[in-house]
Design a protein around this motif. Structure first.
Motif, PDB file in Angstrom:
ATOM      1  N   ARG A  68      41.160  50.201  38.784  1.00 42.27           N
ATOM      2  CA  ARG A  68      40.979  49.404  40.139  1.00 42.27           C
ATOM      3  C   ARG A  68      41.640  48.014  39.895  1.00 42.27           C
ATOM      4  O   ARG A  68      41.573  47.225  39.037  1.00 42.27           O
ATOM      5  CB  ARG A  68      39.523  49.042  40.418  1.00 42.27           C
ATOM      6  CG  ARG A  68      39.280  48.207  41.397  1.00 42.27           C
ATOM      7  CD  ARG A  68      39.414  48.489  42.832  1.00 42.27           C
ATOM      8  NE  ARG A  68      38.679  49.547  43.496  1.00 42.27           N
ATOM      9  CZ  ARG A  68      38.990  50.195  44.532  1.00 42.27           C
ATOM     10  NH1 ARG A  68      40.019  49.875  45.226  1.00 42.27           N
ATOM     11  NH2 ARG A  68      38.242  51.200  44.988  1.00 42.27           N
ATOM     12  N   MET A  69      42.603  47.867  40.892  1.00 38.76           N
ATOM     13  CA  MET A  69      43.546  46.516  40.854  1.00 38.76           C
ATOM     14  C   MET A  69      42.974  45.781  42.205  1.00 38.76           C
ATOM     15  O   MET A  69      42.696  46.292  43.249  1.00 38.76           O
ATOM     16  CB  MET A  69      45.017  46.706  40.904  1.00 38.76           C
ATOM     17  CG  MET A  69      45.671  45.614  41.303  1.00 38.76           C
ATOM     18  SD  MET A  69      47.583  45.841  41.159  1.00 38.76           S
ATOM     19  CE  MET A  69      48.012  45.569  39.721  1.00 38.76           C
ATOM     20  N   ASN A 107      40.449  46.127  36.704  1.00 41.67           N
ATOM     21  CA  ASN A 107      38.842  46.435  36.255  1.00 41.67           C
ATOM     22  C   ASN A 107      38.254  45.223  35.828  1.00 41.67           C
ATOM     23  O   ASN A 107      37.539  45.224  34.906  1.00 41.67           O
ATOM     24  CB  ASN A 107      38.922  47.480  35.300  1.00 41.67           C
ATOM     25  CG  ASN A 107      39.259  48.962  35.494  1.00 41.67           C
ATOM     26  OD1 ASN A 107      39.334  49.364  36.650  1.00 41.67           O
ATOM     27  ND2 ASN A 107      39.675  49.776  34.568  1.00 41.67           N
ATOM     28  N   GLY A 108      38.504  44.202  36.556  1.00 42.39           N
ATOM     29  CA  GLY A 108      37.726  42.900  36.354  1.00 42.39           C
ATOM     30  C   GLY A 108      38.323  42.066  35.508  1.00 42.39           C
ATOM     31  O   GLY A 108      37.905  40.916  35.295  1.00 42.39           O
TER      32      GLY A 108
END
Length: 141
Positions: A68-69, A107-108
């Protein structure tokens, strides 16, 4: 027939992005140029290659794993009372100054900073500073 048109549309969009990126770099085959904001473009040969070798069999297993970007414009903390009072037209003040680079996170985890660009009515992000793998590992500790 619609697949053919879709492929042509995708290729046209890719060509527009490539032309926009080429225009930003200077378009003169890698010659050095200094922009108004003092940024300097350089030949790719001048850059140090710190990338991971894609042909490494140990990495082949994870290369297709989706991540996830996100691009973070800013943030703020507000009490739940104020959160419940939000409605259409409400303005929330963020902790960033206008023009400050966005955080690019995977990813955070912060991996880069960048600025928003628009090409053909679509948003994109131009990376202005990429955090080195060593720095990313150091931040995890």
């Amino acid at each position: 027939m619609s697949d053919e048109n879709n492929d042509q549309d995708q290729q046209a969009l890719a060509d527009e992005w490539a032309a926009a990126l080429e225009e930003q770099v200077g378009g003169a085959g890698g010659t050095e140029a200094i922009s108004d904001d003092g940024a300097r473009s350089v030949d790719l040969d001048e850059l140090k290659d710190e990338s991971v070798v894609v042909g490494d069999p140990k990495l082949d297993v994870i290369l297709d794993v989706p991540v996830r970007m996100t691009m973070e414009v800013g943030g703020t903390e507000i009490p739940i009372r104020n959160l419940l009072q939000l409605n259409q037209g409400s303005v929330i003040e963020l902790d960033r100054v206008a023009g400050e680079p966005l955080d690019v996170k995977i990813n955070g985890t912060l991996i880069a900073h960048g600025e928003v660009v628009v090409v053909n009515d679509r948003y994109g992000i131009r990376l202005t500073d990429v955090i080195s793998p060593q720095e990313r590992i150091r931040r995890l500790k």
